[in-house]
Design a protein around this motif. Structure first.
Motif, mmCIF file in Angstrom:
data_model
loop_
_atom_site.group_PDB
_atom_site.id
_atom_site.type_symbol
_atom_site.label_atom_id
_atom_site.label_comp_id
_atom_site.label_asym_id
_atom_site.label_seq_id
_atom_site.Cartn_x
_atom_site.Cartn_y
_atom_site.Cartn_z
ATOM 1 N N CYS A 322 0.800 -1.317 0.020
ATOM 2 C CA CYS A 322 -0.117 -0.066 -0.045
ATOM 3 C C CYS A 322 0.821 1.235 -0.125
ATOM 4 C CB CYS A 322 -0.896 -0.002 1.273
ATOM 5 S SG CYS A 322 -2.352 1.194 1.149
ATOM 6 N N LEU A 323 2.004 1.220 0.893
ATOM 7 C CA LEU A 323 2.961 2.243 0.738
ATOM 8 C C LEU A 323 3.539 2.479 -0.663
ATOM 9 C CD1 LEU A 323 4.454 2.083 4.226
ATOM 10 C CD2 LEU A 323 3.266 4.057 3.401
ATOM 11 N N ASN A 324 3.862 1.406 -0.998
ATOM 12 C CA ASN A 324 4.447 1.597 -2.368
ATOM 13 C C ASN A 324 3.633 2.224 -3.592
ATOM 14 O OD1 ASN A 324 6.451 0.480 -4.609
ATOM 15 N ND2 ASN A 324 4.617 -0.470 -5.237
ATOM 16 N N GLY A 325 2.298 1.744 -3.483
ATOM 17 C CA GLY A 325 1.426 2.516 -4.318
ATOM 18 C C GLY A 325 0.961 3.905 -4.024
ATOM 19 N N TRP A 326 0.817 4.222 -2.793
ATOM 20 C CA TRP A 326 0.533 5.724 -2.440
ATOM 21 C C TRP A 326 1.715 6.380 -2.449
ATOM 22 C CZ3 TRP A 326 -3.687 7.935 -1.498
ATOM 23 C CH2 TRP A 326 -4.889 7.434 -1.493
ATOM 24 N N THR A 327 3.049 6.063 -2.556
ATOM 25 C CA THR A 327 4.046 6.717 -2.809
ATOM 26 C C THR A 327 4.188 7.271 -4.052
ATOM 27 O OG1 THR A 327 5.374 5.749 -0.964
ATOM 28 C CG2 THR A 327 6.468 6.713 -2.545
ATOM 29 N N LEU A 328 3.902 6.200 -5.078
ATOM 30 C CA LEU A 328 3.691 6.850 -6.439
ATOM 31 C C LEU A 328 2.496 7.863 -6.744
ATOM 32 C CD1 LEU A 328 4.332 6.542 -9.505
ATOM 33 C CD2 LEU A 328 2.757 4.343 -9.638
ATOM 34 N N LEU A 329 1.336 7.710 -6.135
ATOM 35 C CA LEU A 329 0.352 8.651 -6.513
ATOM 36 C C LEU A 329 0.653 9.924 -5.663
ATOM 37 C CD1 LEU A 329 -2.802 6.229 -5.866
ATOM 38 C CD2 LEU A 329 -1.775 6.765 -7.775
ATOM 39 N N SER A 330 1.598 9.824 -4.789
ATOM 40 C CA SER A 330 1.593 11.129 -4.039
ATOM 41 C C SER A 330 2.426 12.111 -4.804
ATOM 42 C CB SER A 330 2.427 10.657 -2.706
ATOM 43 O OG SER A 330 3.772 10.355 -2.991
ATOM 44 N N ALA A 331 3.177 11.486 -5.841
ATOM 45 C CA ALA A 331 3.929 12.237 -6.691
ATOM 46 C C ALA A 331 3.043 12.688 -7.821
ATOM 47 C CB ALA A 331 5.240 11.734 -7.122
ATOM 48 N N GLN A 332 2.447 11.984 -8.438
ATOM 49 C CA GLN A 332 1.628 12.102 -9.769
ATOM 50 C C GLN A 332 0.736 13.184 -9.821
ATOM 51 O OE1 GLN A 332 2.620 10.283 -11.888
ATOM 52 N NE2 GLN A 332 2.504 8.105 -11.904
ATOM 53 N N THR A 333 -0.105 13.388 -9.004
ATOM 54 C CA THR A 333 -0.849 14.720 -8.991
ATOM 55 C C THR A 333 -0.081 16.098 -8.988
ATOM 56 O OG1 THR A 333 -2.762 13.444 -7.901
ATOM 57 C CG2 THR A 333 -2.631 15.814 -7.825
ATOM 58 N N PRO A 334 0.972 16.206 -7.994
ATOM 59 C CA PRO A 334 1.718 17.359 -7.988
ATOM 60 C C PRO A 334 2.408 17.459 -9.472
ATOM 61 C CG PRO A 334 1.828 16.328 -5.981
ATOM 62 C CD PRO A 334 1.117 15.402 -6.448
ATOM 63 N N TYR A 335 2.865 16.528 -10.057
ATOM 64 C CA TYR A 335 3.469 16.351 -11.260
ATOM 65 C C TYR A 335 2.600 17.049 -12.369
ATOM 66 C CZ TYR A 335 5.099 14.397 -15.834
ATOM 67 O OH TYR A 335 5.272 14.225 -17.197
#
Length: 473
Positions: A322-335
């Motif tokens: 879950c942390l692995n996936g949320w870490t990716l999502l945490s960067a995608q929207t600001p990107y």
């Protein structure tokens, strides 16, 4: 590279534009992105579905039955209502992804429909949700690690363990989206083995006498449903996962919607069956006091005391994925927002298919929050922060549902008949109502704290908007 964020319904197939997002051309690629092709892989339906299910099903499933047991089996009704709302949101995200299959999800949809400020609020609120959620998951994971390796007796040892659990998924993200997808798929498969063992196997050991009363607390049953739903809300965050990473998904117009609905329905089925099985295998009086309900269920089903170890290991695998996936999502929207000038430009830098600055800033903020949690010694503070994520997540959810309603009312969609218009309108209305219910369930303290976070974002937006206007002038 600037992307306007608007895709007209009549636009041709977006393969060229999406490829430029997933792997910028040499002339446009940021520094360090020259080897993107070797480490970048576009997600197919299995990985996109695993991303949705893995992000929805974190560590909460291992505690939920005991958390809602005091409300009685009426909490199963709350599960059902939440599931309907979550699937409505999933359908909305699928429809919006058909219109605009860009990385960024709710941010892209809000900006396209309502302009820059709404898009920024969606991105800002979602970003807060992700890094506070990461801190919550890491701290919760330490509790399960303690079953395998005693760490909770020493505060700084526990804090260090939580930090390690956050940074390992961040390192997987720095390695590239190829490794993010691989870790997500493997962790999702592994954690479903013990979950399905209880969710399906527990039905064969089900004893109705263990379920307990329907509504033991007295008073209004509707109030009990709302109260238990407030505890369950956090467990359904993540339905937007595939939409947020649409730029990294193969054939996103088709895949995002399917992955979102399948992943959400699959997670809901595991939640409902798992909770029902635990209710039927563990006596109600014991379940109310339990700190490891799935362990107690396995012990009741097969005897012995190995259930605690097995479930603790499964919980660690679940939370790490879950942390692995949320870490990716945490960067995608600001990107996505940074590409449009609505976030600091540094967030638009990518390496090996991953917005590395966004990952780095997010994991640092989550780490600081984790350290604060351990140094403050107050569980109440952290509990409020977890509920803040429930509130902040409703901002992009509600804006996405409103964007779909806007497109339907304005006639900006490729609706082939009135029946589909009515169906999509009803689904969007349910998703909007569900988002408002999430706000009510978060509670006054969480809404108060969340509004402060949002107002801080207004100041950031003012500075960025002024800089953008000065540059354009």
């Amino acid at each position: 590279m600037h992307v306007t964020g608007t895709v007209e319904p009549s636009a041709p197939a977006p393969q060229e534009g999406l490829e430029s997002l997933a792997a910028p051309s040499p002339a446009e690629a940021p520094a360090g992105d020259g080897d993107a092709g070797r480490h970048t892989r576009r997600f197919g339906l299995p990985v996109a579905t695993a991303l949705v299910m893995g992000n929805i099903i974190g560590g909460g499933i291992f505690l939920l039955p005991a958390s809602v047991a005091p409300f009685g089996s009426v909490s199963l009704v709350a599960f059902g209502v939440l599931t309907v709302g979550a699937i409505a949101l999933a359908l909305v995200f699928g429809r919006l992804a058909e219109r605009n299959p860009r990385t960024g999800g709710p941010y892209v949809y809000a900006r396209e429909a309502f302009g820059d400020f709404a898009g920024f609020l969606a991105a800002w609120a979602y970003w807060i949700t992700t890094w506070v959620s990461n801190a919550a998951l890491a701290v919760a994971a330490v509790g399960y690690l303690d079953v395998l390796i005693p760490v909770s007796g020493h505060r700084w040892t526990a804090c260090l363990a939580a930090l390690v659990l956050q940074w390992l998924p961040a390192l997987a993200n720095f390695a590239g989206t190829r490794y993010v997808g691989a870790v997500q798929l493997v962790s999702t498969v592994l954690k479903f083995v013990p979950l399905l063992l209880v969710a399906v196997g527990g039905l064969f050991f089900f004893d109705p006498h263990n379920v307990g009363p329907f509504h033991p607390g007295g008073g209004s049953a509707i109030g009990a449903v709302s109260a238990s739903a407030a505890i369950l809300l956090f467990s359904y965050l993540g339905v937007e996962s595939a939409a947020v990473s649409a730029g990294e998904v193969k054939n996103p117009r088709r895949t995002v919607g399917r992955a979102t609905v399948i992943g959400t329905a699959g997670a809901a089925l595991v939640y409902l069956l798992g909770t029902l099985s635990v209710f039927g295998t563990v006596p109600h009086e014991r379940l109310v006091r339990s700190t490891a309900p799935f362990s107690d269920a396995v012990d009741a089903m097969f005897g012995g005391s190995w259930g605690g170890w097995a479930v603790a290991l499964a919980a660690l695998v679940s939370m790490t994925g879950c942390l692995n996936g949320w870490t990716l999502l945490s960067a995608q929207t600001p990107y996505a927002a940074a590409q449009d000038g609505l976030f600091p430009r540094a967030f638009a830098r990518r390496r090996r298919g991953v917005p590395t600055v966004g990952v780095g800033v997010t994991v640092v903020l989550a780490s600081l929050l984790t350290v604060y949690n351990y140094t403050s010694g107050s569980g109440k503070v952290f509990e409020v922060l977890v509920l803040v994520t429930t509130f902040t997540a409703t901002v992009p959810y509600l804006l996405a549902a409103a964007a779909q309603i806007h497109h339907l009312v304005a006639g900006r969609g490729e609706l082939v008949d009135r029946a589909r218009l009515v169906r999509d309108g009803a689904v969007a209305a349910v998703a909007a109502a569900f988002s408002l219910w999430l706000v009510a369930g978060a509670g006054y303290a969480a809404v108060y704290q969340g509004v402060l976070f949002l107002f801080a974002g207004v100041v950031v937006y003012a500075v960025l908007a002024a800089r953008r206007q000065r540059t354009e002038a």
